[in-house]
Design a protein around this motif. Structure first.
Motif, PDB file in Angstrom:
ATOM      1  N   LYS A  45     -16.886  28.170 -97.697  1.00  0.00           N
ATOM      2  CA  LYS A  45     -17.448  26.906 -98.162  1.00  0.00           C
ATOM      3  C   LYS A  45     -17.551  25.956 -96.970  1.00  0.00           C
ATOM      4  CE  LYS A  45     -17.321  28.061-102.614  1.00  0.00           C
ATOM      5  NZ  LYS A  45     -16.770  29.418-102.486  1.00  0.00           N
ATOM      6  N   PHE A  46     -18.727  25.345 -96.780  1.00  0.00           N
ATOM      7  CA  PHE A  46     -18.955  24.453 -95.655  1.00  0.00           C
ATOM      8  C   PHE A  46     -19.266  23.051 -96.158  1.00  0.00           C
ATOM      9  CE2 PHE A  46     -20.279  28.661 -94.158  1.00  0.00           C
ATOM     10  CZ  PHE A  46     -19.503  28.792 -93.028  1.00  0.00           C
ATOM     11  N   ASP A  47     -18.821  22.050 -95.398  1.00  0.00           N
ATOM     12  CA  ASP A  47     -19.140  20.659 -95.716  1.00  0.00           C
ATOM     13  C   ASP A  47     -20.392  20.196 -94.982  1.00  0.00           C
ATOM     14  OD1 ASP A  47     -16.973  19.921 -97.510  1.00  0.00           O
ATOM     15  OD2 ASP A  47     -15.676  20.245 -95.779  1.00  0.00           O
ATOM     16  N   PHE A  48     -20.603  20.675 -93.768  1.00  0.00           N
ATOM     17  CA  PHE A  48     -21.823  20.368 -93.040  1.00  0.00           C
ATOM     18  C   PHE A  48     -21.997  21.339 -91.880  1.00  0.00           C
ATOM     19  CE2 PHE A  48     -18.552  17.877 -90.992  1.00  0.00           C
ATOM     20  CZ  PHE A  48     -18.866  17.870 -89.650  1.00  0.00           C
ATOM     21  N   ILE A  49     -23.181  21.321 -91.288  1.00  0.00           N
ATOM     22  CA  ILE A  49     -23.536  22.225 -90.189  1.00  0.00           C
ATOM     23  C   ILE A  49     -23.761  21.411 -88.926  1.00  0.00           C
ATOM     24  CG2 ILE A  49     -25.261  23.872 -89.337  1.00  0.00           C
ATOM     25  CD1 ILE A  49     -23.698  24.995 -91.652  1.00  0.00           C
ATOM     26  N   LEU A  50     -23.301  21.928 -87.789  1.00  0.00           N
ATOM     27  CA  LEU A  50     -23.636  21.393 -86.475  1.00  0.00           C
ATOM     28  C   LEU A  50     -24.553  22.391 -85.778  1.00  0.00           C
ATOM     29  CD1 LEU A  50     -20.143  20.248 -85.099  1.00  0.00           C
ATOM     30  CD2 LEU A  50     -21.921  18.796 -86.033  1.00  0.00           C
ATOM     31  N   HIS A  51     -25.735  21.946 -85.379  1.00  0.00           N
ATOM     32  CA  HIS A  51     -26.643  22.786 -84.599  1.00  0.00           C
ATOM     33  C   HIS A  51     -26.841  22.089 -83.259  1.00  0.00           C
ATOM     34  CE1 HIS A  51     -30.354  25.639 -84.708  1.00  0.00           C
ATOM     35  NE2 HIS A  51     -29.868  25.527 -83.490  1.00  0.00           N
ATOM     36  N   ILE A  79     -26.304  20.973 -97.810  1.00  0.00           N
ATOM     37  CA  ILE A  79     -25.303  20.194 -97.084  1.00  0.00           C
ATOM     38  C   ILE A  79     -25.960  19.540 -95.872  1.00  0.00           C
ATOM     39  CG2 ILE A  79     -23.255  21.519 -97.803  1.00  0.00           C
ATOM     40  CD1 ILE A  79     -23.505  23.142 -95.265  1.00  0.00           C
ATOM     41  N   PRO A  80     -25.324  18.494 -95.306  1.00  0.00           N
ATOM     42  CA  PRO A  80     -25.901  17.850 -94.120  1.00  0.00           C
ATOM     43  C   PRO A  80     -26.076  18.839 -92.962  1.00  0.00           C
ATOM     44  CG  PRO A  80     -24.190  16.473 -95.062  1.00  0.00           C
ATOM     45  CD  PRO A  80     -24.115  17.787 -95.791  1.00  0.00           C
ATOM     46  N   TYR A  81     -27.210  18.728 -92.294  1.00  0.00           N
ATOM     47  CA  TYR A  81     -27.536  19.586 -91.162  1.00  0.00           C
ATOM     48  C   TYR A  81     -27.662  18.673 -89.947  1.00  0.00           C
ATOM     49  CZ  TYR A  81     -29.496  23.823 -88.996  1.00  0.00           C
ATOM     50  OH  TYR A  81     -29.698  24.945 -88.209  1.00  0.00           O
ATOM     51  N   MET A  82     -26.583  18.607 -89.157  1.00  0.00           N
ATOM     52  CA  MET A  82     -26.481  17.682 -88.041  1.00  0.00           C
ATOM     53  C   MET A  82     -26.917  18.374 -86.752  1.00  0.00           C
ATOM     54  SD  MET A  82     -25.338  15.424 -90.064  1.00  0.00           S
ATOM     55  CE  MET A  82     -25.059  14.021 -88.973  1.00  0.00           C
ATOM     56  N   ILE A  83     -27.743  17.688 -85.961  1.00  0.00           N
ATOM     57  CA  ILE A  83     -28.299  18.313 -84.764  1.00  0.00           C
ATOM     58  C   ILE A  83     -28.016  17.487 -83.521  1.00  0.00           C
ATOM     59  CG2 ILE A  83     -30.177  19.306 -86.140  1.00  0.00           C
ATOM     60  CD1 ILE A  83     -32.026  17.225 -84.604  1.00  0.00           C
ATOM     61  N   SER A  84     -28.120  18.149 -82.389  1.00  0.00           N
ATOM     62  CA  SER A  84     -28.284  17.463 -81.110  1.00  0.00           C
ATOM     63  C   SER A  84     -29.505  18.070 -80.437  1.00  0.00           C
ATOM     64  CB  SER A  84     -27.035  17.597 -80.224  1.00  0.00           C
ATOM     65  OG  SER A  84     -26.680  18.945 -80.032  1.00  0.00           O
ATOM     66  N   VAL A  85     -30.105  17.321 -79.544  1.00  0.00           N
ATOM     67  CA  VAL A  85     -31.363  17.756 -78.944  1.00  0.00           C
ATOM     68  C   VAL A  85     -31.084  18.631 -77.724  1.00  0.00           C
ATOM     69  CG1 VAL A  85     -31.595  15.716 -77.471  1.00  0.00           C
ATOM     70  CG2 VAL A  85     -33.631  16.982 -78.163  1.00  0.00           C
ATOM     71  N   GLY A  86     -31.888  19.687 -77.567  1.00  0.00           N
ATOM     72  CA  GLY A  86     -31.749  20.583 -76.424  1.00  0.00           C
ATOM     73  C   GLY A  86     -32.980  20.559 -75.543  1.00  0.00           C
ATOM     74  N   ASN A  87     -32.949  21.322 -74.470  1.00  0.00           N
ATOM     75  CA  ASN A  87     -34.071  21.324 -73.532  1.00  0.00           C
ATOM     76  C   ASN A  87     -35.357  21.837 -74.172  1.00  0.00           C
ATOM     77  OD1 ASN A  87     -32.353  23.757 -73.373  1.00  0.00           O
ATOM     78  ND2 ASN A  87     -33.905  24.542 -71.980  1.00  0.00           N
TER      79      ASN A  87
END
Length: 292
Positions: A45-51, A79-87
């Protein structure tokens, strides 16, 4: 609500039995859908994702964004799908007038920053994702979840000392209330520490360390999560290239490279670094359990 103190406003919300049951139903449905389309066990079970950057690898092919969104739909709609930007979402050489982050290309002489977005310049990403409005759009921001404070940085924008992003990260870290969020986690795309034998990428990490590691150390950042390398690596708790303490009683930040989610794996060998605790080149994902 108006009579609550600032401290009380930040206390975790007490979940009602009805809310708990609704959350359980949502999680079970999400787990079922994820298990159908991925290799993720249904009992997780996951609360949110980090990509952590390099999202769709569309690189100017718009239809690839649609294909990728169909792939992540079972997860991102639940669920929330949280990102950071890549090249591969952002890097460009010319055309800064179209840059949705309203910046200019970050091209330090020691970097290997080029045109890896193939002309996207961050536009498709900015049109498809909206992150918490606590910093500078989806480029850098922070949020609390449970007992953890997350700081998301952009390694594709200027992060050197006294830059706009650096000063924001400094203010954010210094404002954390560790009695409410005792855990502090930072993530960005390019890695500060990775022992994979890639000279130009390693050089970027060296300069990230020179510019930012003192800031992480001064503010007792517990964990740093990175991507970019198509491999997995975990360091000891460390500062300035030296292991300090243990995982149970750390004297520095633990760094983890998690670049094993879908693109081809790296098989280029590693440098001998005493701070490297574990390495791997297999497809997978990383699960964080945060305990109060």
């Amino acid at each position: 609500m108006d009579n609550l103190t600032e401290y009380e406003k930040h206390l975790p919300h007490k979940t009602t039995p009805e809310e708990a049951e609704q959350k359980r139903i949502r999680q079970e449905e999400l787990a079922r859908r994820m298990a159908e389309k991925t290799n993720i066990p249904e009992n997780l079970k996951f609360d949110f994702i980090l990509h952590i950057g390099d999202l769709s690898y569309a690189r100017s092919k718009a239809y690839m964004w649609e294909i990728w969104f169909n792939m992540i739909e079972p997860i991102a709609t639940g669920i929330p799908y949280m990102i950071s930007v890549g090249n591969h979402e952002f890097d460009y050489i010319t055309g800064s007038e179209k840059d949705p982050s309203h910046g200019t290309p970050f091209r330090p002489e020691w970097g290997n920053f080029g045109s890896d977005s193939y002309g996207e310049c961050g536009v498709p990403t900015s049109k498809r994702f909206h992150m918490p409005d606590t910093g500078h759009g989806l480029w850098w921001y922070s949020y609390d979840y449970g007992s953890a404070h997350f700081v998301v940085m952009s390694t594709e924008h200027d992060f050197t000392r006294n830059s706009t992003q650096y000063n924001w990260i400094k203010r954010d870290l210094e404002s954390v209330n560790r009695s409410i969020t005792p855990w502090v986690i930072i993530n960005g795309h390019r890695a500060m520490y990775c022992s994979e034998d890639e000279a130009d990428e390693y050089e970027v990490g060296v300069h990230m360390k020179e510019e930012m590691e003192d800031l992480l150390y001064a503010n007792n950042v517990d964990l740093a999560l990175w991507g970019h390398y198509h491999s997995y690596e975990r360091t000891c708790a460390m500062y300035n290239g030296t292991c300090r303490g243990t995982y149970d009683h750390p004297g520095g930040t633990v760094h983890m490279v998690i670049g094993t989610a879908g693109y081809g794996m790296d098989h280029k060998g590693y440098m001998d670094k005493e701070w490297s605790a574990f390495r791997g080149s297999h497809y997978g994902y990383f699960v964080i359990d945060i305990f109060n």
